[in-house]
Design a protein around this motif. Structure first.
Motif, short mmCIF file in Angstrom:
data_model
loop_
_atom_site.label_atom_id
_atom_site.label_comp_id
_atom_site.label_asym_id
_atom_site.label_seq_id
_atom_site.Cartn_x
_atom_site.Cartn_y
_atom_site.Cartn_z
N ARG A 146 2.18 28.83 16.23
CA ARG A 146 2.16 28.11 14.96
C ARG A 146 0.84 28.40 14.25
O ARG A 146 -0.23 28.20 14.81
N GLY A 147 0.92 28.88 13.01
CA GLY A 147 -0.28 29.17 12.24
C GLY A 147 -0.64 28.00 11.34
O GLY A 147 -0.25 26.86 11.61
N ASP A 148 -1.38 28.28 10.25
CA ASP A 148 -1.72 27.23 9.30
C ASP A 148 -0.44 26.72 8.64
O ASP A 148 0.37 27.52 8.18
N ILE A 149 -0.29 25.41 8.61
CA ILE A 149 0.93 24.83 8.04
C ILE A 149 0.82 24.88 6.51
O ILE A 149 -0.20 24.53 5.92
N LEU A 150 1.90 25.33 5.87
CA LEU A 150 1.90 25.47 4.41
C LEU A 150 1.79 24.09 3.77
O LEU A 150 2.55 23.17 4.09
N PRO A 151 0.82 23.91 2.86
CA PRO A 151 0.65 22.59 2.24
C PRO A 151 1.78 22.28 1.26
O PRO A 151 2.32 23.18 0.62
N ARG B 250 6.01 22.72 8.22
CA ARG B 250 6.04 21.46 8.95
C ARG B 250 7.47 21.25 9.43
O ARG B 250 8.44 21.47 8.70
N ARG C 215 4.97 28.44 10.17
CA ARG C 215 4.08 27.79 9.21
C ARG C 215 4.64 26.60 8.45
O ARG C 215 3.94 26.00 7.62
#
Lengths: 402, 435
Positions: A200-205, A173, A171
């Protein structure tokens, strides 16, 4: 290989422990000695073990490898291939026990990190700015150390760090840099293959809170058994790279407190003789500035007043043409030097990726050319003093010869 | 007639020019295709030069400790009362200077206006200018520099070890002197030191980057006037084999005890190439003995005797030589005992041939990489050439080193009688101790 992850008290320590654990060995080189032997055979393949830092409120976890170019190897050893294998082995085939990393590796990593945190006090030149920043940003994520707190490091377990590692791979970048004479195709192919096995899941903002106001100046004073006292002033700049303010802030910093013709050097050191060093530095993502100097305890008020007086002059636009030219030339030279050093080139682009502004060194030089005195004065007017950290030296040393 | 000589390494594909300039200054120019050009001028004068006498004089004249470093600070003052940094700012060069025990060095890096910056550098070192008032003001600045250094545990550790290893050698002396020793320095002290030591025959210029020898010579022709032969000598007292002290212990605010174990080397060859070879042998041996691949290091770390980082290095030149390891330990005396018994065992068993080959590769790689960067090339040239060696000889020397060489040096250098340890202990809190 750089993982960008939100700097957060609940994850900082475990994230930072990941490279410390992975760089101790892998299934193929199951221990520090075996790994070191293998790296030496690869003509001193050098691996980072704890390259962890923060930019704004992003924690960056790096794994770097420096190696000899294949063209310089006398016996045909494929150093690049060997280095890619080592990196992939360390990061994608680590030693695990159950749902966690190796317990001894985890213990070593924790002890080393705690040793590092405790040893900050050994070097007062670094400790004072560290404490100033910690105090100024105590209610923001920026106040968290890049390696986390002592208590969080102590509480980490092989399982919790392994979970952080899996979260990072899935997660965070990830930006991979390669600087060399050739071979980029092999590098791309290797990491594409390595990451193909990771879902790869949702990328941490990522975000950074920028504080642009100060209610009242905070004073923190501590005593230390040292001959020299340290004064650190923490400021909110009100301008960030994301605002498009990088060039003007670089110019401001150059004129105010970077290098031997800056205001701080010329006035606080040369004219008043108050210190050996006095300089300013900025975090252009967070929008903070720090001024650091080493002085006699009784000169604190005088030094602080002169530092602030110089800033006031810049706010009033009292900047000579020669100062402006010198700052431009100095920055131009510093930026061009980036091309001579692979790590500088990496750090340049890593910084731009974090700020979200893709500016090449040459473009930055153009931006710097267009900065005016008025731009600098306006930017300086937004700068606010937030925290005064004073480490008062109480002297004393004890020598004992046997 | 003295002529330009071209030094070439076919192994590295690197080369530089040696130009004996008519002024008396030796100039070394290393053309390299990089963005940054780097220049440094070195004076054979450092903190160790505490007494000198001119030709014909019987007695040596003493100079206050810290004079070479003080002079380095004050050389930036220009004849018109301005600061050399202002001139460098006009050309965009990044200038600096440093003093060591044997050398004073002034340097700059730049990406444009190289010739103009070089002219400033040469003019600055050739023409001293100081007033009594500016010398007095500089004392306050240097006093702060000294206090900062005295607060640094790593500096205290280093000088503690030097004062234990050496009885006479001036490695014992802090480069910046002490607040007390610099109190005696006046504008006259500095003028005298400059007139004696800053003779172009006693200096060398090193340039690396996008430059030609012709461009450098042209600037030197314009700025420098021929100097008379240098005619002075400095006092050097013979260093006995025995240590000054076995231990140095100081308390400071540190998180854990810091240790630094050193062995004094008394076998220093007069032949520069032999010295370079010994340096290379020891670089290999140090990696064999103390890098992360060494069983000794690994054992100390695994059992909690040392922290993760430990540094080591061999310093070898005509005037002094020692090997050092340093790190952090809860119990330095145990580390010392283990170090002594480990070395005795390795001396008996000999160096592991596989480790030797690996560490030879490491040294070769480090040597090749040291030619990447203009500033590193200049520093390397300065260190090696001033000690009479040629930096381009290194790859060949490394290739020639054998396991027998390593075993010979291993068995002759390490010796407990010449081994000392400096320790920085955390400050004992009296209240804690009373409990």
């Amino acid at each position: 290989m750089n993982f960008f992850t939100p700097l957060d008290a609940s994850t900082a320590a475990e994230n930072a422990l990941v490279p410390r654990i992975l760089s101790q060995g892998c299934v193929r080189c199951p221990g520090a000695m075996a790994l070191a032997e293998h790296c030496q055979s690869l003509y001193n393949l050098s691996l980072s073990r704890n390259r962890v830092f923060k930019r704004g409120e992003t924690q960056v976890i790096c794994q770097s490898a420096w190696m000899l170019d294949n063209s310089m190897v006398p016996d045909g050893t494929d150093v690049l291939g060997g280095a890619l294998d080592v990196l992939c082995d360390l990061w994608f085939d680590p030693i695990t026990e159950g749902n966690g990393f190796s317990a001894p590796f985890t213990d070593h990593a924790k002890n080393d990190t705690m040793d590092g945190i405790r040893a900050l006090i050994n070097n007062k030149n670094n400790y004072a700015p560290f404490r100033c920043n910690q105090e100024m940003c105590r209610r923001e994520r920026y106040g968290i150390s890049a390696v986390g707190s002592m208590a969080d490091v102590e509480a980490a377990s092989p399982e919790s760090v392994y979970a952080a590692y899996q979260r990072m791979l899935a997660r965070s970048r990830c930006e991979i840099f390669y600087v060399g004479r050739g071979g980029e195709g092999r590098v791309m192919e290797t990491f594409s293959r390595a990451f193909s096995g990771i879902s790869r899941g949702d990328i941490l903002p990522l975000s950074t809170e920028v504080v642009r106001e100060v209610q009242s100046v905070r004073e923190v004073r501590e005593e230390h058994p040292a001959q020299q006292s340290k004064l650190s002033l923490g400021f909110r700049t009100g301008t960030t790279e994301a605002d498009g303010g990088r060039a003007v802030m670089l110019m401001l910093n150059e004129i105010f407190g970077s290098g031997p013709v800056s205001r701080l050097f010329m006035h606080v050191r040369e004219k008043l003789g108050l210190c050996y060093y006095c300089s300013s530095s900025m975090d252009l993502i967070k929008g903070t500035m720090m001024v650091n100097c080493g002085i006699d305890a009784k000169k604190k008020a005088e030094a602080q007043a002169e530092i602030l007086r110089q800033l006031d002059e810049i706010r009033a636009g009292a900047i000579a043409d020669a100062e402006l030219d010198a700052a431009r030339k100095s920055l131009r030279s510093a930026i061009r030097q980036i091309y001579d050093e692979p790590t500088s080139l990496e750090m340049w682009w890593l910084g731009r990726m974090l700020s979200g502004r893709s500016v090449s060194p040459e473009e930055e030089i153009d931006h710097i050319e267009s900065v005016t005195k008025d731009d600098i004065a306006s930017a300086a007017q937004k700068i606010l003093l937030d925290t005064v950290y004073f480490m008062e030296g109480t002297g004393g040393e004890v020598t004992d010869r046997a | 007639m003295r002529e330009t000589a071209l030094q070439i390494s076919s192994l590295l594909g690197e080369m530089y020019y040696k130009i004996p300039h008519k002024s008396g200054l030796d100039i070394y120019v290393y053309p390299k295709d990089v963005s940054t050009t780097f220049a440094s001028i070195a004076v054979n004068y450092g903190a160790a030069d505490r007494h000198f006498r001119l030709a014909g004089e019987k007695e040596y004249t003493a100079i206050p400790d810290g004079t070479a470093h003080f002079l380095e600070h004050k050389m930036f003052e220009m004849e018109d009362g301005s600061d050399a940094f202002d001139y460098f700012a006009e050309t965009g060069a990044d200038a600096n200077a440093f003093t060591s025990s044997l050398t004073t060095c002034y340097l700059f890096s730049c990406t444009e206006e190289f010739e103009e910056s070089l002219a400033i550098l040469l003019d600055m070192v050739a023409h001293p200018h100081f007033t009594e008032e500016s010398v007095q003001r500089e004392k306050e600045i240097i006093a702060q520099e000294i206090k900062m250094s005295e607060d640094q545990p790593s500096d205290a550790l280093y000088y503690g070890l030097m004062q234990s290893l050496y009885r006479k050698n001036n490695q014992r002396i802090r480069v910046a002197g002490t607040v007390e020793s610099i109190a005696d320095i006046t504008a006259d002290t500095l003028r005298r030191a400059h007139s004696v030591f800053y003779n172009l025959h006693n200096m060398a210029l090193f340039v690396c980057g996008n430059v030609t020898p012709e461009a450098v010579i042209e600037v030197a022709d314009q700025v420098l006037t021929a100097a008379p032969e240098a005619s002075f000598e400095v006092l050097r007292e013979a260093e006995p084999a025995a240590l000054a002290e076995k231990r140095f212990v100081q308390q400071m605010q540190v998180s854990k005890p810091l240790f630094c174990i050193g062995v004094k080397d008394i076998d220093i060859s007069e032949n520069p190439r032999e010295r370079m070879k010994k340096q290379c042998i020891m670089d290999i041996l140090n990696d064999v003995l103390f890098s992360r691949s060494s069983p000794f290091r690994n054992d100390l770390y695994e059992n909690g005797w040392i922290s993760s980082s430990m540094s080591y290095g061999f310093t070898h030149c005509l005037e002094f030589s020692h090997n050092v390891i340093s790190g952090e330990s809860k119990d330095p005396e145990t580390v010392y005992e283990k170090y002594i018994s480990y070395l005795a065992q390795v001396q008996k068993d000999g160096v592991d041939p596989a480790a030797f080959e690996r560490c030879k590769r490491v040294l070769y790689a480090n040597c090749v990489s040291s030619f990447d960067d203009a500033s590193e090339i200049c520093h390397n040239m300065m260190d090696t050439i001033l000690d009479g060696e040629d930096p381009l000889d290194e790859p060949q020397i490394i290739a020639s080193i054998t396991l027998e060489d390593a075993n010979r040096v291993l068995r002759s250098l390490f010796c407990e009688e010449r081994t000392a340890m400096a320790v920085i202990m955390p400050i004992q809190n009296n209240k804690e101790a009373d409990k």
